[in-house]
Scaffold this motif. Structure first.
Motif, PDB file in Angstrom:
ATOM      1  N   UNK A  99      28.889  51.381  30.892  1.00 55.26           N
ATOM      2  CA  UNK A  99      27.899  50.876  29.935  1.00 55.26           C
ATOM      3  C   UNK A  99      27.717  49.430  30.240  1.00 55.26           C
ATOM      4  N   UNK A 100      28.769  48.651  30.306  1.00 58.52           N
ATOM      5  CA  UNK A 100      28.644  47.202  30.372  1.00 58.52           C
ATOM      6  C   UNK A 100      28.025  46.977  31.647  1.00 58.52           C
ATOM      7  N   UNK A 101      28.221  47.740  32.846  1.00 62.13           N
ATOM      8  CA  UNK A 101      27.613  47.387  33.975  1.00 62.13           C
ATOM      9  C   UNK A 101      26.002  47.587  33.944  1.00 62.13           C
ATOM     10  N   UNK A 102      25.677  48.561  33.250  1.00 60.86           N
ATOM     11  CA  UNK A 102      24.170  49.021  33.024  1.00 60.86           C
ATOM     12  C   UNK A 102      23.608  47.986  32.342  1.00 60.86           C
ATOM     13  N   UNK A 103      24.286  47.845  31.009  1.00 56.59           N
ATOM     14  CA  UNK A 103      23.666  46.416  30.165  1.00 56.59           C
ATOM     15  C   UNK A 103      23.681  45.242  30.840  1.00 56.59           C
ATOM     16  N   UNK A 104      24.543  45.105  31.825  1.00 56.04           N
ATOM     17  CA  UNK A 104      24.728  43.521  32.276  1.00 56.04           C
ATOM     18  C   UNK A 104      24.656  43.488  33.969  1.00 56.04           C
ATOM     19  N   UNK A 105      25.974  43.350  34.353  1.00 59.90           N
ATOM     20  CA  UNK A 105      26.076  43.103  35.860  1.00 59.90           C
ATOM     21  C   UNK A 105      27.550  43.317  36.526  1.00 59.90           C
ATOM     22  N   UNK A 106      27.529  44.167  37.288  1.00 63.85           N
ATOM     23  CA  UNK A 106      28.735  44.353  37.978  1.00 63.85           C
ATOM     24  C   UNK A 106      28.846  43.966  39.462  1.00 63.85           C
ATOM     25  N   UNK A 107      29.637  42.676  39.954  1.00 61.84           N
ATOM     26  CA  UNK A 107      29.527  42.401  41.248  1.00 61.84           C
ATOM     27  C   UNK A 107      30.797  41.893  41.724  1.00 61.84           C
ATOM     28  N   UNK A 108      31.125  42.169  42.815  1.00 60.82           N
ATOM     29  CA  UNK A 108      32.275  41.734  43.513  1.00 60.82           C
ATOM     30  C   UNK A 108      32.615  40.244  43.639  1.00 60.82           C
ATOM     31  N   UNK A 109      33.979  39.645  43.302  1.00 63.72           N
ATOM     32  CA  UNK A 109      34.074  38.516  43.738  1.00 63.72           C
ATOM     33  C   UNK A 109      35.479  38.408  44.179  1.00 63.72           C
ATOM     34  N   UNK A 110      35.794  37.406  45.231  1.00 60.94           N
ATOM     35  CA  UNK A 110      37.020  37.285  45.698  1.00 60.94           C
ATOM     36  C   UNK A 110      38.143  36.620  44.652  1.00 60.94           C
ATOM     37  N   UNK A 111      39.215  36.756  45.056  1.00 61.02           N
ATOM     38  CA  UNK A 111      40.334  36.168  44.446  1.00 61.02           C
ATOM     39  C   UNK A 111      40.614  34.871  45.124  1.00 61.02           C
ATOM     40  N   UNK A 112      41.811  34.241  44.736  1.00 59.68           N
ATOM     41  CA  UNK A 112      41.973  32.864  45.243  1.00 59.68           C
ATOM     42  C   UNK A 112      43.108  33.320  46.430  1.00 59.68           C
ATOM     43  N   UNK A 113      43.534  32.241  47.098  1.00 61.90           N
ATOM     44  CA  UNK A 113      44.684  32.269  48.103  1.00 61.90           C
ATOM     45  C   UNK A 113      45.887  31.208  47.790  1.00 61.90           C
ATOM     46  N   UNK A 114      47.036  31.933  47.473  1.00 59.32           N
ATOM     47  CA  UNK A 114      47.501  33.085  47.614  1.00 59.32           C
ATOM     48  C   UNK A 114      46.895  33.960  46.259  1.00 59.32           C
ATOM     49  N   UNK A 115      46.690  35.467  46.421  1.00 58.40           N
ATOM     50  CA  UNK A 115      46.109  36.136  45.480  1.00 58.40           C
ATOM     51  C   UNK A 115      47.350  36.564  44.467  1.00 58.40           C
ATOM     52  N   UNK A 116      47.880  35.761  43.980  1.00 59.01           N
ATOM     53  CA  UNK A 116      49.250  36.080  43.005  1.00 59.01           C
ATOM     54  C   UNK A 116      48.756  35.558  41.748  1.00 59.01           C
ATOM     55  N   UNK A 117      49.426  36.068  40.424  1.00 61.50           N
ATOM     56  CA  UNK A 117      48.923  35.833  39.095  1.00 61.50           C
ATOM     57  C   UNK A 117      48.764  34.530  38.768  1.00 61.50           C
ATOM     58  N   UNK A 118      49.928  33.858  38.859  1.00 60.61           N
ATOM     59  CA  UNK A 118      50.207  32.520  38.354  1.00 60.61           C
ATOM     60  C   UNK A 118      48.927  31.570  39.113  1.00 60.61           C
ATOM     61  N   UNK A 119      48.802  31.617  40.297  1.00 63.49           N
ATOM     62  CA  UNK A 119      47.940  30.698  40.977  1.00 63.49           C
ATOM     63  C   UNK A 119      46.423  31.258  40.358  1.00 63.49           C
ATOM     64  N   UNK A 120      46.122  32.611  40.459  1.00 64.15           N
ATOM     65  CA  UNK A 120      44.891  32.881  39.999  1.00 64.15           C
ATOM     66  C   UNK A 120      44.478  32.445  38.443  1.00 64.15           C
ATOM     67  N   UNK A 121      45.431  32.636  37.758  1.00 64.84           N
ATOM     68  CA  UNK A 121      45.432  32.050  36.188  1.00 64.84           C
ATOM     69  C   UNK A 121      45.189  30.600  36.109  1.00 64.84           C
ATOM     70  N   UNK A 122      45.688  29.914  36.878  1.00 60.30           N
ATOM     71  CA  UNK A 122      45.547  28.384  36.879  1.00 60.30           C
ATOM     72  C   UNK A 122      44.440  28.138  37.314  1.00 60.30           C
TER      73      UNK A 122
END
Length: 331
Positions: A99-122
């Motif tokens: 429902x959210x995708x239909x009302x808005x937009x759903x697209x792929x994005x890459x993570x960061x490198x390295x793709x681990x939680x603390x690096x990505x959250x920062x």
């Protein structure tokens, strides 16, 4: 610029020769199609900028939402990768997300490198890639202290205690050498808030990550996460505001059982239900007015066969030649 075009763009980028071309490697797209581009996008949506950060996402993905926009809500669902979400949507299990995708937009994005939680959250907090903000792995060697450290607990790797390095004199407010999005928004009069696990409230990592966030709320389970988020929205009605929330359930279960398991599917169904019933359906018209909801993951998860895993730090012959344990991102 639709999801298929963006996916082809990300997949067809040339990878370095040292990465086997037939293994499906995807490079971070810091030029405008990664999660690290979200902070500059959020700043632009709220009528300001984030100096020094990576560029915003392409304007055609978000510019139409700017008129009348006053608040942006960013929800980070740990490990709910794009492929996993697609599988859930195609199976009919992700109605709220559909429902959210239909009302808005759903697209792929890459993570960061390295793709681990603390690096990505920062990166999501600063708009910078890990090579700039310096938070590079789950375990890191801190040269100034001469210690191998857990990057989230901020303690030596040989203990599960939290914030032991703070007792040694480490100042969490100085660990990230670049400004946070929340600091920039606050300087322009925009209210900021965050909802995250109560067990991390007041820890060094949360002080480091949410520096500049004025209102910090803890939650115990996924159920009260959505309630706390709803309450923050009600309290900022009519204001310019940025609110973020983080949920780790999918990541926790993926590490315990694997990403393509009944346990993870059950967690997704629970998350979908709570998003729909306890958040979206419970918002008043005034809560919704002028508010944009962004949902992203920090990374995805894939299953690695046990026969392909090499635990180098358990090799006694290697270990006896090392002054400190192997550090960095194990994956």
């Amino acid at each position: 610029m639709d999801a298929q075009y963006i996916e082809r763009t990300l997949i067809n980028r040339q990878v370095p020769d040292l990465l086997p071309s037939d293994e499906g490697w995807v490079l971070p797209h810091y030029g405008g199609l990664s999660i690290a581009n979200l902070p500059a996008t959020i700043a632009a949506l709220l009528g300001t900028s984030l100096p020094g950060a990576l560029p915003a996402l392409p304007e055609e993905l978000w510019a139409e939402w700017m008129p009348g926009l006053r608040r942006v809500v960013l929800v980070v669902l740990d490990a709910l990768g794009y492929r996993m979400l697609q599988r859930m949507l195609s199976s009919g299990e992700g109605q709220a997300f559909s429902d959210l995708a239909e009302a808005g937009r759903l697209v792929p994005l890459t993570s960061v490198f390295p793709s681990t939680t603390d690096a990505a959250l920062v990166s999501l907090s600063t708009g910078r890639p890990p090579a700039e903000h310096g938070w590079l792995a789950y375990t890191m060697y801190l040269r100034e202290l001469g210690v191998a450290a857990n990057a989230i607990l901020l303690s030596p790797v040989w203990t599960r205690k939290t914030d032991q390095l703070l007792d040694w004199g480490l100042d969490p407010s100085t660990l990230i050498p670049v400004p946070r999005l929340a600091e920039r928004l606050a300087s322009t009069g925009i209210s900021t808030g965050a909802v995250f696990y109560s067990g991390f409230r007041g820890t060094g990592f949360s002080m480091m990550l949410y520096k500049g966030v004025a209102e910090r709320r803890g939650h115990l389970l996924s159920s009260d996460l959505w309630v706390q988020l709803r309450h923050l929205l009600a309290e900022t009605q009519g204001s310019r505001a940025f609110i973020t929330a983080y949920w780790s359930g999918m990541d926790t279960l993926s590490h315990a059982y694997g990403p393509d398991t009944d346990q993870c599917e059950s967690e997704f169904q629970t998350m979908r239900h709570l998003l729909s019933r306890q958040f979206l359906a419970s918002l008043s018209t005034t809560d919704r007015e002028g508010t944009l909801l962004l949902i992203t993951a920090d990374h995805g998860q894939i299953h690695i066969p046990s026969e392909q895993i090499l635990t180098a730090d358990q090799d006694p012959e290697l270990s006896r030649h090392l002054m400190v344990p192997i550090m960095g991102e194990s994956r």
